[in-house]
Design an enzyme around this catalytic site. Sequence first.
Site, PDB file in Angstrom:
ATOM      1  N   ASP A   1     -37.454  38.428 -65.024  1.00  0.00           N
ATOM      2  CA  ASP A   1     -38.159  39.684 -64.720  1.00  0.00           C
ATOM      3  C   ASP A   1     -39.401  39.661 -65.602  1.00  0.00           C
ATOM      4  OD1 ASP A   1     -39.103  42.272 -64.474  1.00  0.00           O
ATOM      5  OD2 ASP A   1     -37.124  43.216 -64.656  1.00  0.00           O
TER       6      ASP A   1
ATOM      7  N   HIS B   1     -32.117  44.943 -69.932  1.00  0.00           N
ATOM      8  CA  HIS B   1     -33.374  44.751 -70.656  1.00  0.00           C
ATOM      9  C   HIS B   1     -33.235  43.633 -71.701  1.00  0.00           C
ATOM     10  CE1 HIS B   1     -34.933  49.005 -69.475  1.00  0.00           C
ATOM     11  NE2 HIS B   1     -35.067  48.129 -68.518  1.00  0.00           N
TER      12      HIS B   1
ATOM     13  N   HIS C   1     -39.584  52.103 -59.342  1.00  0.00           N
ATOM     14  CA  HIS C   1     -40.418  53.027 -60.120  1.00  0.00           C
ATOM     15  C   HIS C   1     -41.856  52.833 -59.694  1.00  0.00           C
ATOM     16  CE1 HIS C   1     -41.482  49.450 -62.490  1.00  0.00           C
ATOM     17  NE2 HIS C   1     -40.188  49.154 -62.450  1.00  0.00           N
TER      18      HIS C   1
ATOM     19  N   ASP D   1     -52.444  43.683 -93.944  1.00  0.00           N
ATOM     20  CA  ASP D   1     -53.751  43.886 -93.315  1.00  0.00           C
ATOM     21  C   ASP D   1     -53.738  43.572 -91.823  1.00  0.00           C
ATOM     22  OD1 ASP D   1     -54.824  44.509 -95.787  1.00  0.00           O
ATOM     23  OD2 ASP D   1     -55.195  42.402 -96.255  1.00  0.00           O
TER      24      ASP D   1
ATOM     25  N   GLU E   1     -36.255  47.114 -56.372  1.00  0.00           N
ATOM     26  CA  GLU E   1     -35.541  46.165 -57.229  1.00  0.00           C
ATOM     27  C   GLU E   1     -34.031  46.400 -57.296  1.00  0.00           C
ATOM     28  OE1 GLU E   1     -36.393  46.726 -61.502  1.00  0.00           O
ATOM     29  OE2 GLU E   1     -37.975  48.116 -60.907  1.00  0.00           O
TER      30      GLU E   1
ATOM     31  N   HIS F   1     -43.857  51.162 -65.909  1.00  0.00           N
ATOM     32  CA  HIS F   1     -43.173  52.352 -65.380  1.00  0.00           C
ATOM     33  C   HIS F   1     -44.265  53.413 -65.346  1.00  0.00           C
ATOM     34  CE1 HIS F   1     -38.822  51.016 -66.516  1.00  0.00           C
ATOM     35  NE2 HIS F   1     -39.455  50.146 -65.759  1.00  0.00           N
TER      36      HIS F   1
HETATM   37  N1  GLY Z   1     -39.328  45.085 -65.932  1.00  0.00           N
HETATM   38  C1  GLY Z   1     -38.845  46.383 -66.044  1.00  0.00           C
HETATM   39  C2  GLY Z   1     -38.435  46.908 -64.753  1.00  0.00           C
HETATM   40  O1  GLY Z   1     -38.248  46.166 -63.828  1.00  0.00           O
HETATM   41  O2  GLY Z   1     -38.342  48.078 -64.570  1.00  0.00           O
HETATM   42 MN    MN Z   2     -39.036  44.256 -63.598  1.00  0.00          MN
HETATM   43 MN    MN Z   3     -39.433  47.195 -62.379  1.00  0.00          MN
END
Ligand code: GLY
Ligand code: MN
Ligand code: MN
Length: 437
Positions: free
Chosen positions: A259, A242, A353, A39, A383, A360
């Site tokens: 991050d 990641h 990005h 649930d 970055e 993103h």
């Molecule tokens: N935290 C994901 C990136 O930096 O794209």
């Molecule tokens: Mn990041």
């Molecule tokens: Mn990023």
Amino acid sequence: MTKIATIEYVQRRAALLQQLPVGAVVVIHCAAAQIRNGDVEQDYRQNSSFYYLSGMVEPHTTLVLVNSVDGPRSIIFCRSKDKLQEIWHGRRLGVDAAPEALMVDEAYVSETLPQQLVELLDGATQVVYRFSQDESIELVQQSLVKLRRLSRQGKVCPTQLVDLDPVLDAMRLIKSVAEIEQMTQACNISVAAHKRAMRQCKVGMYEYQLAAELHHQFSVQGSQRVAYGSIVAGGDNACILHYTNNDQRLQDGDLVLIDAGCELDHYASDITRTFPVNGHFSEPQKIIYQIVLAAHEAALACIKPGAVYTDMQDAAVTVMVQGLINIGLLSGTLEANIEDQSYRQFYMHNIGHWLGMDVHDVGAYKAGGESRPLLPGMITTVEPGIYIDPEDMTIASQWRGIGVRIEDNILVTEAGYRNLTGDLPVSVADIERLMAS
Ligand code: GLY
Ligand code: MN
Ligand code: MN
């Protein structure tokens, strides 16, 4: 928690309809609720494009916009008030309160949508919906089939199907004054959280304990959730781009890469800093860090209206390749390494990005096959990073396992740029000073 004023959603809907012909009907669904197990549902997070147009946080909601000859109409289909359901699951806006709360013209219960959409599409020139959204595809298709069947009764079926995403994505890419303010606040919270993590970091802590320091600060300052799974990567883990396991102990002499960014009223922030667990960079760590920092500064220096994404990437790559040649991690000339992309062994992602409601974020990176020019109101991350494979025995041991990324959130302005996360220490001296305080 600050929120964008409801009138801005009205303005967005008007701006969208102005780009569409008279007779267009827009249909957009909210995010579907997801079952976790039994649930229990997954935490609900509204679809960004739906929220962008509606300001509505609840599930089981659809927005229909009609660009009629008599003027625009906005109609929300949402859940009805239901005492029992609200006792169990929480408050609902309901159809009576929705028009005023959302500044839409009309509101009806969701169950009436299939029937009403057939009526709304009768005589429309085009249906505009998200080709990426299953619910909309299914509902529009079913409505068109029903309408076709009713043609002998004089009903007129639209003949054009148009994808809503490219139009909305282009709108979302350029941030309004209110959006910039919202994202500035999200960035301020994330800066405070990263500072807290730097101060609280201790040898022997688990990565998840350091993550908890960040998340505590996010919540205390009014953020509802993280913008993405936080990465707290000690030592070698920083070389996993990641990494989100966050379950290892932080070791004396290692770096930790964080991050992490909060979300504030559906707007993201996305910051990375890399710092020494014990508060002091070793010489090899400092050397790699300074190369990444110089690349970061070189990429930032490119940012102004008219510059393109590849300018930032090229500037960062040039600095990092030269730095890696200088310390013997790459051999040969700068030009040859850039040409054959051998640096990708150490820097395997792109410079950044778009950032907005999604981490993103939406928005095209190219126009006509070319990297598109930056415009005031765009927000991008910058970055660069260097990641040295801990298992590559061809590399001198002093470098192996060092992973460094530095990430800031940058608003393009008329004059150049504003670093929305620039208050977070980034130089070796400033990081060591903060950690000692
Ligand atoms: N935290 C994901 C990136 O930096 O794209
Ligand atoms: Mn990041
Ligand atoms: Mn990023």
